[in-house]
Scaffold this active site. Structure first.
Site, short mmCIF file in Angstrom:
data_model
loop_
_atom_site.label_atom_id
_atom_site.label_comp_id
_atom_site.label_asym_id
_atom_site.label_seq_id
_atom_site.Cartn_x
_atom_site.Cartn_y
_atom_site.Cartn_z
NE ARG A 1 -14.98 -9.25 -30.81
CZ ARG A 1 -15.65 -10.17 -30.13
NH1 ARG A 1 -16.52 -9.82 -29.19
NH2 ARG A 1 -15.45 -11.46 -30.37
CD GLU B 1 -18.03 -0.54 -16.13
OE1 GLU B 1 -17.91 0.37 -15.28
OE2 GLU B 1 -17.96 -1.75 -15.85
NE ARG C 1 -15.56 -1.50 -20.33
CZ ARG C 1 -15.06 -2.06 -19.22
NH1 ARG C 1 -13.86 -1.73 -18.79
NH2 ARG C 1 -15.80 -2.91 -18.54
#
Length: 306
Positions: free
Chosen positions: A231, A276, A259
């Site tokens: 993406r 994360e 993340r």
């Protein structure tokens, strides 16, 4: 313990940390092995709770897939504190492995999914309004023990209450969040950041398809399968990611990776689902050059520790 590259005198030694169920690493993580070998780095894959490992023998210890820690978080956090060259470091692990950090980020102004918390033994009244909700434990990995409930369905209401009782009975905190319907079409966007000479920098983004189809009915493996595609990150997503990372205790220079997981909120603007920093899949197989960028992140931290 699986040895991928035997160490020789003079080579920096790096441990990639995993769990016994993935003793040879997740396939995506194995993509970094060749770039590290090309940089003269000796790599070993090591299970985090192996009692025979001498962690001080490594120049850098990189958390990758220790995904069985959720039911033993205290043990995992205590172990992390004993590893002198751990990345991400132990204080970050302690903070990030309990998703109640989301309350801190929300208080700091980061747009987050609205979340309420149910502690062990606390009573909980199901919302009287209908709608879909997500229930999950505050300490979890791989979408384990996570379910989606339609409170217009009497059976779902019973299963939601049973889910909370199950987590509470195990001494775990439950998170309650509205299900954001945009995930069914837009999916979830994960933005990956990797360390470089100038600090943490954006590397690439991926899309995760919707994963929660209904109630959680108990254990179903180490992690739930994900539908992943590449993406292109949008400016508003990058802005929320940067805002999120600016709140990390101790700053981002200490981080090897991060993340940031986002979903469109009801108004279409991105909101944070999770940050994360402990053991995220990095999806380096979905972006050109990402395995090399991860190898560079590792050698960057090796140089800092030298």
């Amino acid at each position: 313990m699986t040895t991928h590259h035997q160490s020789t005198r003079g080579e920096p030694r790096v441990a990639l940390v995993t769990c016994a169920d993935l003793a040879d690493l997740d396939p995506d993580d194995r993509l970094v092995l060749a770039p590290l070998a090309a940089r003269g780095v000796a790599v070993q894959t090591v299970v985090w709770d192996d009692p025979d490992v001498d962690w001080s023998s490594y120049d850098l210890v990189v958390l990758r897939s220790p995904w069985d820690y959720a039911l033993r978080r205290d043990e995992f956090v205590s172990w992390a504190a004993t590893v002198p060259t751990l990345v991400n470091p132990a204080d970050v692990v302690r903070w990030n492995t309990d998703k109640r950090y989301l309350a801190e980020l929300s208080a700091a102004g980061v747009p987050t999914v609205p979340t309420s918390w149910i502690g062990p033994g606390e009573s909980w009244q199901l919302p009287t309004e209908t709608g879909e909700y997500v229930l999950k434990p505050a300490v979890s990995a791989g979408s384990q023990d996570t379910g989606r409930y339609d409170l217009a369905d009497p059976e779902h209401r019973d299963l939601a209450a049973a889910h909370v009782r199950r987590l509470s009975g195990a001494g775990r905190v439950t998170m309650v969040q509205p299900y954001l319907r945009a995930v069914d079409t837009e999916g979830e966007t994960a933005l990956l950041f990797l360390a470089g000479p100038e600090g943490l920098a954006f590397s690439h983004a991926i899309r995760k398809g919707p994963m929660l189809s209904g109630p959680d009915l108990g254990p179903d493996g180490l992690y739930k399968a994900e539908e992943i595609t590449a993406r292109t990150a949008r400016p508003e997503q990058l802005a929320v990611a940067e805002q999120t990372l600016a709140t990390v205790p101790g700053g981002t220079r200490q981080l090897l990776y991060a993340r940031v997981d986002l979903i469109p909120g009801p108004d279409g603007e991105p909101v944070l689902v999770e940050l994360e920093l402990t053991e995220p899949s990095l999806f380096i197989g979905y972006a050109d050059g990402a395995p090399d960028r991860l190898a560079t992140a590792i050698t960057t931290h090796l140089a800092r520790n030298a």
